[in-house]
Design an enzyme around this catalytic site. Structure first.
Site, short mmCIF file in Angstrom:
data_model
loop_
_atom_site.label_atom_id
_atom_site.label_comp_id
_atom_site.label_asym_id
_atom_site.label_seq_id
_atom_site.Cartn_x
_atom_site.Cartn_y
_atom_site.Cartn_z
N ASP A 51 13.84 37.87 18.08
CA ASP A 51 14.70 38.88 18.20
C ASP A 51 16.12 38.64 18.63
O ASP A 51 16.78 39.11 19.27
CB ASP A 51 14.10 39.97 18.82
CG ASP A 51 12.65 40.35 18.35
OD1 ASP A 51 11.91 40.74 19.14
OD2 ASP A 51 12.34 40.38 17.22
N GLU A 212 13.06 48.29 10.92
CA GLU A 212 13.42 48.06 12.41
C GLU A 212 14.44 47.21 12.70
O GLU A 212 15.26 46.96 11.59
CB GLU A 212 12.23 47.70 13.04
CG GLU A 212 11.65 46.56 12.57
CD GLU A 212 10.14 46.16 12.75
OE1 GLU A 212 9.50 46.99 13.62
OE2 GLU A 212 9.60 45.35 12.38
C1 6LW Z 1 10.53 43.92 17.68
C2 6LW Z 1 10.52 44.55 16.45
C3 6LW Z 1 9.37 43.80 15.91
O1 6LW Z 1 10.99 44.80 18.64
O2 6LW Z 1 8.59 43.24 16.68
O3 6LW Z 1 7.72 43.81 14.32
C4 6LW Z 1 9.12 43.57 18.06
N1 6LW Z 1 8.77 44.27 14.81
O4 6LW Z 1 11.49 44.49 15.69
C5 6LW Z 1 9.07 42.48 19.03
O5 6LW Z 1 9.49 41.44 18.42
#
Ligand code: 6LW
Length: 546
Positions: A51, A212
């Protein structure tokens, strides 16, 4: 925005198409300058560094990563060339900033975003175990950060956009009132975290599930919304949209996803996504993202990774319609080339502890909030004493455990120790540790009147000693433990003279992989020292990375 480069882009089978290693001229602060493309290797920050978020201040670049149940939280890396990264420190170094007490595996701190505005750095993230979304700020990232300014907005993956009119937009990956995944937006005060407007649905993404990792950018007068979609696993991708207003309506990039390896058949890099963009000091654009390297390597369809999601870099150019083109049409490589903003130097990932400090190196992590009184550094004696407690590696708690990320497949970790007690059932040793349910360790223990060296493995609900041998410690009590890793396995060895090592046993790398955990996890393997029930004096800890 940098003008469209006069690149010849080969549009063949979506294979990697990079502009030829060509010279090109660009204006840099009124000076003509020639920048030769440089080749560099990915990942730029290896081992468990998911991330990534990047920002630039002048000709300085900064990256932060998520850290989940590990302390301190959110490392801040610095670079002048986007390839060599120095760990400056961490954003979250106190209990007030990051409470992790007994948090679940892969709980705690999720994805962060780092931005700079008007002399201030801002980092926002989510403590999924305590409190939710918050912002901290600092004038100098290595000199400490403010307390948390909590933001009354749900979701994860918070991000900030400082607009030209002084408004500050706060986006998160959340749910609408029906529970449908979406991107939320509001305006906030970045210092207090106070939400200044109602929270609205900004986007449902561009068709992938789980929109996301939102980042909103103002580029060339337009608002660009970049999202991760498809989930952080093998369907991961990055999409782009743009609008004339931050609230939309947004039009999707015609060549979405702008980045994805979900169809890539080169079998080297997977799960690319959760990206962030920056323009460098020369007007060239770059993208950082997370991606995985399966331990099985090429031609091995066993897609499992034990190093965690790592940070990768790709050049970005803007096409004639003002849309970004990442790497070779949305594909990145383990070796790429681009107009790096500075000369790149070879990268060394090994770690050597010389015990000359009064506190732990920045590269060490602890499990959840540590009890620092159990870690006694003595620069005079060049030792670290670990004070063991009743808390074991198998617990969702804070054992006496201190480690560094495993930064590549081939490593040799050596620990020199001397037991400071003889307590039945004590365990003093070295562990290859993914989380409390997935770890292998070689350790010294006391059984009746004898010393034993054991190899124990915890995978799922099986915790067992697979190898053990009686050992006579030398008069000075010193013992060397070693873990050698490669793509296939971890090999555990011991020595009573530091020269001749005996192999005790092995553990398969696939036992410590994200894909193999019984709950959804997001971290990577550590190489760590630990003590249970007794104390141990450590006078050697080295991690060689090849
Ligand atoms: C992150 C989100 C995700 O906050 O995983 O699967 C989480 N998507 O973007 C942790 O890396």
């Amino acid at each position: 925005m940098a003008g469209c480069r006069n690149y010849e882009l080969r549009r063949i089978n979506r294979m990697p198409a990079f502009a030829p290693a060509s010279e090109y001229k660009f204006k840099q602060k009124g000076l003509e300058a020639i920048m030769q493309n440089q080749r560099y290797k990915n990942p730029i920050i290896s081992g468990y560094h998911p991330d990534p978020s990047i920002c630039r201040v002048g000709d300085d670049y900064y990256i932060v990563n998520s850290t989940f149940e590990y302390f301190p939280g959110v490392p801040v890396y610095h670079s002048k060339n986007l390839v060599n990264w120095e760990l400056l420190g961490h954003c979250l170094t106190s209990r007030e900033q990051v409470m992790l007490d007994k948090c679940r595996v892969s709980g705690g701190i999720f994805a962060p975003t780092l931005r700079w505005h008007d002399g201030w750095f801002f980092m926002t993230t989510t403590n999924t175990s305590y409190g939710g979304n918050f912002i901290v700020h600092s004038r100098e990232p290595q000199k400490g950060w403010s307390g948390p300014a909590w933001v009354d907005q749900g979701g994860i993956d918070p991000s900030l956009l400082f607009d030209d009119d002084g408004k500050v937009y706060y986006t998160t990956a959340g749910n609408d009132e029906t529970g449908r995944s979406c991107i939320l937006i509001s305006e906030v005060d970045p210092f207090t975290g106070k939400r200044l407007t109602e929270c609205k649905v900004l986007s449902y993404g561009c068709g992938g599930r789980y929109p996301e990792g939102p980042h909103l950018y103002k580029i060339n007068g337009k608002y660009y919304l970049m999202l991760a979609e498809g989930g952080t696993e093998y369907g991961h991708m990055e999409t782009m949209q743009r609008a004339d207003s931050p609230y939309g309506p947004y039009e999707p990039c015609p060549h979405n996803p702008i980045l994805s390896h979900k169809e890539d058949q080169r079998e080297e890099i997977y799960c690319t996504g959760h990206a962030d963009l920056t323009e460098d000091a020369n007007g060239n654009w770059w993208l950082v993202c997370l991606a995985t390297r399966p331990c099985g390597g090429k031609n091995n369809r066993v897609l499992m990774h034990n190093l965690g999601r790592e940070t990768f870099l790709s050049p970005v150019i803007w096409d004639e319609n003002g849309w970004p083109v990442v790497g070779g049409h949305g594909l990145i490589d383990l070796e790429m080339e681009g107009p790096l903003p500075g000369p790149a130097k070879p990268v060394c990932r090994s770690f050597h502890e010389d015990f000359s400090g009064t506190e732990a190196s920045l590269h060490y992590n602890y499990l959840r909030n540590p009890k620092l009184e159990n870690y006694l550094w003595s620069p005079k004696d060049r030792t670290l004493v670990l004070k063991g407690t009743e808390v074991t590696l198998n617990e969702q708690d804070t054992p006496t455990w201190i480690g560094v990320r495993q930064k590549d497949f081939d490593t040799v970790t050596t620990m020199k120790l001397r037991p400071l007690g003889e307590i039945q059932g004590m365990r003093l040793g070295l562990t290859a540790y993914y989380n409390k349910d997935y770890h292998y360790e070689i350790y010294l223990t006391r059984e009746l009147e004898t010393w034993k060296i054991c190899l124990a493995k915890h995978v799922h609900d099986i915790f067992v000693v697979t190898e053990q041998t009686q050992v006579e410690l030398p008069e000075d009590g010193n013992l060397w433990l070693r873990v050698e890793s490669d793509r296939e396995k971890y090999t555990f060895l011991y020595s009573t003279d530091g020269e001749t090592y005996q192999k005790l046993g092995t553990g398969l790398a696939v036992g410590l992989c994200t894909e193999g955990t019984r709950t959804m996890t997001f971290t990577g393997t550590y190489l760590a020292m630990f003590a249970e029930r007794a104390d141990v004096e450590v006078c050697g800890f080295d991690v060689e990375v090849f």
